[in-house]
Design an enzyme around this catalytic site. Structure first.
Site, mmCIF file in Angstrom:
data_model
loop_
_atom_site.group_PDB
_atom_site.id
_atom_site.type_symbol
_atom_site.label_atom_id
_atom_site.label_comp_id
_atom_site.label_asym_id
_atom_site.label_seq_id
_atom_site.Cartn_x
_atom_site.Cartn_y
_atom_site.Cartn_z
ATOM 1 N NE ARG A 134 -2.030 1.604 9.837
ATOM 2 C CZ ARG A 134 -2.829 0.557 9.591
ATOM 3 N NH1 ARG A 134 -3.642 0.564 8.554
ATOM 4 N NH2 ARG A 134 -2.823 -0.489 10.392
ATOM 5 C CE LYS B 67 -7.362 3.243 9.343
ATOM 6 N NZ LYS B 67 -8.456 2.431 8.783
ATOM 7 C CE LYS C 225 -5.990 -0.782 11.613
ATOM 8 N NZ LYS C 225 -6.940 -1.362 10.620
ATOM 9 N NE ARG D 210 -3.519 -0.197 2.869
ATOM 10 C CZ ARG D 210 -3.972 -0.679 4.035
ATOM 11 N NH1 ARG D 210 -3.540 -0.179 5.182
ATOM 12 N NH2 ARG D 210 -4.843 -1.655 4.068
ATOM 13 C CB CYS E 13 -11.971 -2.079 5.128
ATOM 14 S SG CYS E 13 -10.991 -2.966 6.342
ATOM 15 C CB CYS F 160 -15.085 -9.251 8.285
ATOM 16 S SG CYS F 160 -13.797 -8.042 8.605
ATOM 17 C CB CYS G 37 -9.297 -9.549 3.151
ATOM 18 S SG CYS G 37 -9.384 -9.026 4.873
ATOM 19 C CB CYS H 83 -13.858 -3.815 2.072
ATOM 20 S SG CYS H 83 -14.463 -5.472 2.455
HETATM 21 FE FE1 SRM Z 1 -8.988 -1.938 6.613
HETATM 22 C C1 SRM Z 1 -7.656 -4.557 8.276
HETATM 23 C C2 SRM Z 1 -8.240 -3.350 3.690
HETATM 24 C C3 SRM Z 1 -9.712 0.966 5.095
HETATM 25 C C4 SRM Z 1 -10.673 -0.892 9.431
HETATM 26 N N1 SRM Z 1 -8.022 -3.644 6.086
HETATM 27 C C5 SRM Z 1 -7.506 -4.569 6.931
HETATM 28 C C6 SRM Z 1 -6.673 -5.595 6.168
HETATM 29 C C7 SRM Z 1 -5.266 -5.111 6.114
HETATM 30 C C8 SRM Z 1 -6.764 -7.044 6.690
HETATM 31 C C9 SRM Z 1 -5.694 -7.484 7.649
HETATM 32 O O1 SRM Z 1 -5.548 -6.887 8.716
HETATM 33 O O2 SRM Z 1 -5.012 -8.447 7.339
HETATM 34 C C10 SRM Z 1 -7.372 -5.490 4.792
HETATM 35 C C11 SRM Z 1 -6.529 -5.891 3.591
HETATM 36 C C12 SRM Z 1 -7.403 -6.483 2.512
HETATM 37 C C13 SRM Z 1 -6.694 -6.696 1.249
HETATM 38 O O3 SRM Z 1 -6.579 -7.861 0.818
HETATM 39 O O4 SRM Z 1 -6.252 -5.728 0.636
HETATM 40 C C14 SRM Z 1 -7.888 -4.065 4.836
HETATM 41 N N2 SRM Z 1 -8.855 -1.298 4.764
HETATM 42 C C15 SRM Z 1 -8.620 -2.051 3.665
HETATM 43 C C16 SRM Z 1 -8.863 -1.275 2.386
HETATM 44 C C17 SRM Z 1 -7.924 -1.653 1.256
HETATM 45 C C18 SRM Z 1 -10.330 -1.449 1.977
HETATM 46 C C19 SRM Z 1 -10.669 -1.014 0.575
HETATM 47 O O5 SRM Z 1 -11.238 -1.869 -0.124
HETATM 48 O O6 SRM Z 1 -10.430 0.112 0.194
HETATM 49 C C20 SRM Z 1 -8.684 0.159 2.930
HETATM 50 C C21 SRM Z 1 -7.267 0.630 2.900
HETATM 51 C C22 SRM Z 1 -7.138 2.008 3.442
HETATM 52 C C23 SRM Z 1 -5.787 2.605 3.288
HETATM 53 O O7 SRM Z 1 -5.448 2.956 2.155
HETATM 54 O O8 SRM Z 1 -5.090 2.770 4.291
HETATM 55 C C24 SRM Z 1 -9.108 -0.035 4.380
HETATM 56 N N3 SRM Z 1 -9.937 -0.241 7.194
HETATM 57 C C25 SRM Z 1 -10.230 0.801 6.363
HETATM 58 C C26 SRM Z 1 -11.186 1.669 6.989
HETATM 59 C C27 SRM Z 1 -11.828 2.890 6.350
HETATM 60 C C28 SRM Z 1 -11.053 4.144 6.591
HETATM 61 O O9 SRM Z 1 -10.001 4.150 7.236
HETATM 62 O O10 SRM Z 1 -11.531 5.163 6.120
HETATM 63 C C29 SRM Z 1 -11.476 1.121 8.226
HETATM 64 C C30 SRM Z 1 -12.526 1.638 9.236
HETATM 65 C C31 SRM Z 1 -12.044 2.832 9.971
HETATM 66 C C32 SRM Z 1 -11.224 2.416 11.151
HETATM 67 O O11 SRM Z 1 -10.014 2.278 11.003
HETATM 68 O O12 SRM Z 1 -11.797 2.186 12.216
HETATM 69 C C33 SRM Z 1 -10.670 -0.068 8.349
HETATM 70 N N4 SRM Z 1 -9.083 -2.593 8.558
HETATM 71 C C34 SRM Z 1 -9.880 -2.064 9.530
HETATM 72 C C35 SRM Z 1 -9.804 -2.894 10.695
HETATM 73 C C36 SRM Z 1 -10.523 -2.652 12.044
HETATM 74 C C37 SRM Z 1 -9.671 -1.888 12.972
HETATM 75 C C38 SRM Z 1 -10.250 -1.770 14.350
HETATM 76 O O13 SRM Z 1 -10.170 -0.719 14.942
HETATM 77 O O14 SRM Z 1 -10.778 -2.751 14.852
HETATM 78 C C39 SRM Z 1 -8.945 -3.966 10.356
HETATM 79 C C40 SRM Z 1 -8.532 -5.136 11.265
HETATM 80 C C41 SRM Z 1 -7.391 -4.823 12.152
HETATM 81 O O15 SRM Z 1 -6.766 -3.777 12.092
HETATM 82 O O16 SRM Z 1 -7.114 -5.703 12.964
HETATM 83 C C42 SRM Z 1 -8.514 -3.747 9.018
HETATM 84 FE FE1 SF4 Z 2 -11.052 -7.536 5.017
HETATM 85 FE FE2 SF4 Z 2 -13.008 -7.104 6.717
HETATM 86 FE FE3 SF4 Z 2 -11.514 -5.083 5.855
HETATM 87 FE FE4 SF4 Z 2 -13.207 -6.194 4.219
HETATM 88 S S1 SF4 Z 2 -13.756 -5.133 6.102
HETATM 89 S S2 SF4 Z 2 -11.049 -5.719 3.749
HETATM 90 S S3 SF4 Z 2 -13.168 -8.315 4.840
HETATM 91 S S4 SF4 Z 2 -10.817 -6.742 7.086
#
Ligand code: SRM
Ligand code: SF4
Length: 573
Positions: A157, A223, A221, A88, A496, A492, A453, A447
């Site tokens: 991030r 943000k 993390k 990324r 995201c 899930c 993922c 997502c």
């Molecule tokens: Fe996310 C984890 C993809 C935005 C909350 N996110 C992941 C992971 C890295 C899975 C992992 O931990 O192994 C996913 C990778 C999937 C893949 O195969 O690419 C993933 N997140 C994404 C992306 C690519 C979704 C998308 O389709 O666009 C976004 C990348 C953003 C970036 O460029 O940095 C993405 N993730 C978000 C957002 C939205 C936002 O930030 O605006 C959220 C919700 C806001 C937040 O952070 O609370 C988000 N991602 C999570 C979480 C839950 C964190 C938590 O507080 O519990 C996880 C799981 C974790 O961190 O354990 C996670």
């Molecule tokens: Fe993966 Fe869940 Fe984030 Fe979708 S919402 S990219 S399934 S961690």
């Protein structure tokens, strides 16, 4: 930018935490995030890296993954999982020059699956990189002036910032803060340069001393998002730290500060929940930026010192804010910065959209926003988006800006170059494709989810387009086709695709099954709530058929679907 002065006030001792999570141990003994990454990369016996390094590589902007579609087949053949990596980029405010887009296009083709995935945080990801391709990829990015530092891991991030320059005259001024904040909050370790770019090892490690992150980094993390009213396209309140530009008489006065946003939750764990950030005050920028930057910095140091380091499910800033209280956080911040925040100013978000098609800004420059479903830039049977974007980049006439809705804007196009860009857009059917997409589809986000993922419980980006075909039929039936209902799906509950900030949110529970959330508003100022759990496709469509019928019949003039659902209490009480 000048260094932030370290706080010299006598510290109030933060609570001593015991039972640290295993990630805390990995960080602390990692030697500045180096761990054994070099050895892991050299190991040709496996496509994976060592377990501890899997946590560390995230801080360098990469995740180890495997192709989940092929797990069974590989297991039957007694082969290890088909490991690969996702990378990324760090693109504060989401911006690439045409030259950088060309480089990205070729790097994607040479080292990854070829698809460029625009994320919900205004940057891009590449998937499917084999371990041996990681270094060449980072080196190629470096040649293009790009890096992936701190796009994952327990650090700040990618900083998001409202994307569309036609929104305000001070847009560029606000945009510049994204890069400055990203730079200020970047870890100081030199590890990235040594491991990936083969730079000399630092003789004097004191040069990488990191007063912000120390050797423990943040508990989780972090943000930062910057919103520019009236468009909340970045969903600013879903960030740990939200900065809302206060613009008066076309001048940037400063930023409202809001803390504690975050969406991640875990099914069946009531201690976890999505939360929107709470506004705690205002910082003026009229007399310089030091106060703003210091405020941001100390918001992180408080989270560093007080965030939960034993249970990673409860370690985001939102839980720290709720545990200690908003007033306590404000006081601690005032103690660390030396002055209290000013009273928050009045701001108003009235929309949350990407401005598709052609738009012109105050300087006369042109912008074209094409529709890119789920942010996946590729050539498929519908449209040759990737080829078209390459050809546009090759003209050198457009910059590339990303939006928080997984789209991009072909940006800063001179009046005299507009026709040339339009010709390419027409040649590849991009304009037709964008205009033909329904309002529902254009306001949807999915997502990544399967197959990469590891946390996905259900499909998202591979399934939402199909479900939308069917929802479109229902909207058509009820004469609601022009409604731009914000609809989002994730595989899930991690959120995201920000499904909890949608008017209709689908959150995966198991293959083919989703919780349906309703009653979020259109502007991203109110989270939705669970309406029904574990629905399959047939049940989703049955529910929506009835809900759309009622909406058509009983809504007030101009009432948005989310607000109608809220008024009707279409959620679990
Ligand atoms: Fe996310 C984890 C993809 C935005 C909350 N996110 C992941 C992971 C890295 C899975 C992992 O931990 O192994 C996913 C990778 C999937 C893949 O195969 O690419 C993933 N997140 C994404 C992306 C690519 C979704 C998308 O389709 O666009 C976004 C990348 C953003 C970036 O460029 O940095 C993405 N993730 C978000 C957002 C939205 C936002 O930030 O605006 C959220 C919700 C806001 C937040 O952070 O609370 C988000 N991602 C999570 C979480 C839950 C964190 C938590 O507080 O519990 C996880 C799981 C974790 O961190 O354990 C996670
Ligand atoms: Fe993966 Fe869940 Fe984030 Fe979708 S919402 S990219 S399934 S961690």
């Amino acid at each position: 930018m000048s260094e932030i002065k370290q706080n010299t006030l006598s510290p109030v001792e933060p609570p001593k935490q015991t039972n640290l999570s295993s990630t805390e141990r990995i960080k602390q003994k990692s030697d500045g995030l180096r761990g054994t990454l070099t050895e892991s990369l050299q190991d040709e016996v496996t496509g994976a890296i060592r377990e501890d390094d899997q946590a560390l590589i995230k801080f360098h902007g990469m995740y180890q993954q495997d192709d989940r579609d092929r797990r069974e087949e590989r297991a039957e053949k007694k082969l290890e999982r088909l490991f690969s990596f996702m990378i990324r980029l760090r693109l504060p405010g989401g911006f690439l020059t045409p030259e950088q887009w060309i480089a990205l296009h070729h790097i994607a083709g040479e080292h990854s699956t070829g698809t460029i995935k625009i994320t919900t945080r205004m940057t891009v990801q590449l998937h499917g990189l084999l371990k041996s391709h990681l270094k060449p990829t980072i080196q190629a990015f470096n040649q293009a002036g790009l890096d992936s530092i701190a796009t994952c891991g327990d650090v700040n991030r990618n900083v998001t910032c409202a994307a569309h320059p036609m929104q305000s005259e001070v847009h560029e001024q606000v945009h510049a803060y994204a890069a400055r904040i990203s730079e200020m909050l970047k870890p100081k370790t030199h590890a990235y340069y040594e491991i990936w770019l083969d730079e000399e090892k630092l003789a004097d490690r004191s040069a990488e001393e990191d007063p912000l992150y120390q050797d423990r980094y943040l508990p989780r993390k972090f943000k930062v998002g910057i919103g520019i009213p009236p468009n909340n396209e970045v969903d600013v309140f879903t960030n740990d730290l939200a900065l809302i530009a206060v613009i008066e008489n076309k001048k940037l006065k400063g930023f409202n500060i809001a803390i504690g946003g975050g969406l991640g939750a875990t099914h069946g764990n009531p201690d976890t929940y999505p939360r929107l950030a709470t506004t705690i005050g205002f910082v003026p920028v009229t007399s310089g930026d030091e106060r703003l930057l210091k405020t941001i910095y100390e918001i992180l140091t408080i989270q560093r010192d007080y965030g939960n380091r034993s249970d990673r499910k409860l370690s985001r800033l939102k839980y720290t804010v709720d545990k200690y209280g908003v007033e306590w956080y404000k006081q601690e911040l005032a103690r660390r910065t030396g002055s209290p925040l000013e009273e928050a100013r009045s701001v108003s978000f009235t929309e949350r959209i990407d401005y598709y098609g052609w738009q012109q800004n105050h300087k006369g420059l042109w912008y074209y926003t094409p529709f890119i479903e789920s942010g996946r830039v590729l050539d498929d049977e519908k449209v040759a988006m990737k080829t078209a974007l390459l050809e546009i980049a090759q003209t050198g006439k457009a910059n590339f800006r990303f939006t928080g809705n997984q789209n991009l804007i072909l940006a800063d196009i001179d009046k005299k170059d507009k026709a040339a860009v339009e010709e390419i857009l027409n040649k590849y059917g991009i304009i037709r494709h964008t205009e033909a997409a329904s309002a529902l589809r254009k306001n949807s986000i999915a997502c990544v989810a399967l197959p990469t993922c590891p946390l996905a419980l259900a499909e998202a980006q591979r399934y939402l387009p199909v479900l939308i075909d069917k929802i479109e039929e229902l909207l058509d039936k009820h004469e609601l086709s022009n409604e731009n209902i914000i609809t989002r799906m994730t595989g899930c509950p991690n959120g995201c695709g920000r499904p909890y900030a949608a008017e209709i949110g689908f959150v995966g529970t198991a293959p083919g099954h989703y919780n349906m959330h309703l009653a979020g508003d259109h502007e991203g100022l109110r989270l939705n709530r669970i309406y029904k759990e574990n629905l399959d496709e047939a049940a989703i469509l049955r529910e929506l058929d009835v809900l759309f019928w009622l909406y058509k019949k009983e809504r007030a003039t101009g009432e948005k679907f989310g607000n109608f659902a809220w008024r009707q209490r279409w959620y679990k009480q």
